[in-house]
Enzyme design. Sequence first.
Site: not given
Length: 456
Positions: A163, A187, A257
């Site tokens: 992330s 992600d 996610h």
Amino acid sequence: MFRYCPFVLLWTSCIVVYTGVTSAEEECADFTDLSLSHAIVGTKLDVQLLLYTRANISCARTLHHADPFSTPQLNASRPTTFIIHGYRPTGSPPGWYEKLAHLLLERADHNVIVVDWNRGAATLNYFAAVKNTRKVADNMTAFIQKMEDHGSPLSWFHLIGVSLGAHISGFVGTNLNSSIGRITALDPAGPEFTGKPPDSRLDPSDAQFVDAIHTDMDALGFRKPLGHVDFYPNGGSDQPGCPRTILSGSSYFKCDHQRSVYLFMNSINRTCEQIAYPCNSYTDFLDGKCLNCDKFEGKGCPVLGYDVIKWKDMLVKRGQTMTYFTTNSWSPFCMANYRVDIVTWNLETRWGFLKLALHSKDQKTEASIDHKAAEFKLYTEQSLLAQFDRDLQPVERVSLSFWTGNLLPPRYKLRILRIRLTPLNAAHRPMCRFDLLAEENKEVIFRPIPCGDSNF
């Protein structure tokens, strides 16, 4: 000495580690554990580096920024992998970081460093966490430069960023003039980075090789490609097994996610190899238009995750490559893909959908080809992609169903001159059958025969 048998996933062996005598003064370092109250108030950035090696695989050691090698387990002659987490709105430690460290050490003898910037990521103010990413990158850059001064080549460093951690990795790469060996983005975060220029986010120039996995591009993740190769499992958005409504609580927000992390961990363990198909779009992939892997100089299409480094040279040469594949909803997530080639002999064109099932003894696995209606024309071969949730061998019977989706009669028939099922993920021989009649909404069952050496 102790015997380490990792408890995650499926293992076939243990690591025997010789630790020597541990000083009473050497305490295991813990990841910063905060609470929602900390996130509400906000936290001041503080970066802690936790080292795992095969000598201390179950007990992290704290690394000192000013003098990294005062921690004796750190070895400049080994490759080094950093694990960088992302936004932590509740303050809790990531549930996966220690498992990921163990998996990496199972595969290779190197330094694994977890970058704990929870004090700085634990805040309800996402924008504050985004602002801290640059500071974390500067902190890491200075540390890596100290390791380089002690003989660690920058090409030996692998940054795995989740992330916001993906963009932190990119900033570190920029700071070090793109000399980092590899960046893996799990992600990469979308909010506050979408639409930004390359110097304000991760991009392929940040390392010698950049690979990215996109699993939540319609919400928390980044949609467009960011690496030399970008993987889009299930199209890059909704992941199988993840909740579809907010009634499921926090998992509704984080399941898609975090799926990128678990896909990557499974790729390290090599329980199964997930082939990824270069394609212009997920729709083209589902249509069976991108299943030819001969163009990769004998290596075949790249595989997801850890081992994609084997395709580095050709992927860097190709430029940005988008790849697609599908998964099932449970670990290790791999599906069994078959190319289905059909020639029909209906005088009139038929449009419709297919369901195939493979039978092996008392087991059965199904694949529906129903994302859009397929066109079946007289004596024209139609190639489709069938995706089964697992591979059953040996296949004793195959069942096939055809339907048009029409609610009212007439019911149509699909006259199949030839059908061929070619496995794409395994070296099993293609299966064929000739002269079948599939009546709409009725299942036809047949025993496949090995295909001959001809084109069909």
